[in-house]
Design an enzyme around this catalytic site. Structure first.
Site, short mmCIF file in Angstrom:
data_model
loop_
_atom_site.label_atom_id
_atom_site.label_comp_id
_atom_site.label_asym_id
_atom_site.label_seq_id
_atom_site.Cartn_x
_atom_site.Cartn_y
_atom_site.Cartn_z
N CYS A 155 0.82 -1.21 0.00
CA CYS A 155 0.00 0.00 0.00
C CYS A 155 0.86 1.26 0.00
O CYS A 155 0.48 2.26 -0.63
CB CYS A 155 -0.95 -0.01 1.20
SG CYS A 155 -2.22 -1.30 1.09
N VAL A 156 2.00 1.25 0.68
CA VAL A 156 2.92 2.38 0.63
C VAL A 156 3.33 2.64 -0.82
O VAL A 156 3.31 3.79 -1.31
CB VAL A 156 4.15 2.13 1.51
CG1 VAL A 156 5.25 3.14 1.21
CG2 VAL A 156 3.76 2.21 3.00
#
Length: 321
Positions: free
Chosen positions: A86-87
């Site tokens: 997700c980063v």
């Protein structure tokens, strides 16, 4: 080809029907990514899939607040939850929105140069502080943050992040047909509320949502996720609820208080999903997943733990005057 999914075998997006197919169609149109992995991972439980999509769509993608600022908050959430997939996704989305310098600095581990951006990132990493945005924007910022507290946990539990978190150059990724579709989607502003017909029955909305579509989406996801408690006996469900309620919402889980895999495998899985989903192992899943449990059941149990964590974070929000 190695599957990007851990522990389940979801249908590809083009093989789904009903609610799952309708969600995939909206994701492709409004998010700009066909077959987005977090939603594919949830597709064995279409009610969860629709709730997670609706919460993300109505808070992060729709509305009037800055998409860049909301991406910074969700980047901070994903960093706090140790979700490299997700980063990386938020970094790419910042690039797609035209914030290449900001995305590059974050990728290098630097803080944003803009003080307001830095405050938004810091709040995403620990939401117990004062809101760095106007109260009128709370549905979008709080909703986006809570959406990714849920999605981060689904990704870490059910997706092989090492297999899909490559180091490709964002500029190269965006200079493709799929990349151009992503850029168009990020820079658009989809009409609010169009995900709500995909949802089931509602209920009382949280005050921070202010009666917006974000609140309806949050309630639908919460209701669907809590159905997973039925996969545990009452003592185990109570244990998980009380353990998460006693947590501060952010401190990583140590081995203390983790149920024994052989004796209480369901409670162990749900508690790990809440507090350290990246620590779930094949052995943990194998110990619990016996007949008649299916992919649908596993997704619901993980979602139950994930939603308890979301609610714990929500309960820690500082009251804003």
């Amino acid at each position: 080809m190695t599957s990007p999914f851990r522990f389940t075998s979801p249908e590809p997006a083009d093989g789904t029907t009903g609610t799952a197919a309708a969600v995939h169609a909206q994701v492709t149109r409004d998010f700009g990514i066909e077959g987005a992995l977090p939603f594919v991972a949830l597709s064995a439980a279409p009610d969860l899939m629709a709730g997670a999509w609706a919460l993300m769509r109505e808070s992060l993608l729709s509305g009037h607040a800055s998409r860049t600022e909301k991406e910074l908050v969700t980047y901070g959430v994903s960093r706090a939850n140790r979700c490299p997939f997700c980063v990386g996704a938020h970094t790419l989305l910042l690039h797609a929105g035209g914030d290449r310098e900001l995305a590059g600095s974050l990728a290098r581990g630097e803080r944003p140069a803009d003080p307001e951006h830095d405050r938004l990132l810091a709040w995403g990493q620990d939401m117990r502080g004062r809101w760095p945005f106007a109260a009128d924007d709370a549905p979008e910022f709080v909703g986006s943050a809570l959406a990714f507290h849920f999605i981060n946990r689904i990704v870490s539990a059910l997706i092989d992040e090492e297999a899909v978190s490559g180091g490709a150059d964002p500029a190269e990724l965006l200079d493709t047909e799929a990349g151009h579709a992503l850029v168009r989607a990020v820079r658009a502003r989809p009409e609010p509320g169009l995900s709500l017909p995909l949802l089931g029955t509602g209920g009382p909305q949280p005050s921070w949502a202010a009666g917006t579509p974000v609140g309806a989406a949050f309630v639908a996801l919460r209701t669907a996720a809590h159905a997973g408690a039925g996969l545990l006996d009452e003592p185990d469900a109570t244990f998980v609820r009380e353990s998460v309620a006693a947590w501060d919402g952010f401190t990583p889980l140590t081995g203390d208080g983790l149920p024994d895999r052989a004796e209480r495998p369901g409670a162990r899985l749900a508690l790990l999903a809440a507090r350290a989903p990246y620590r779930i192992t094949a052995e943990d899943v194998k110990a619990w997943r016996v007949e008649p449990f299916t992919d649908h059941c596993l997704v619901h149990l993980v979602a139950f733990g994930a939603m308890l964590a979301v609610e714990r974070v929500e309960a820690g929000l500082t009251a804003q005057g």
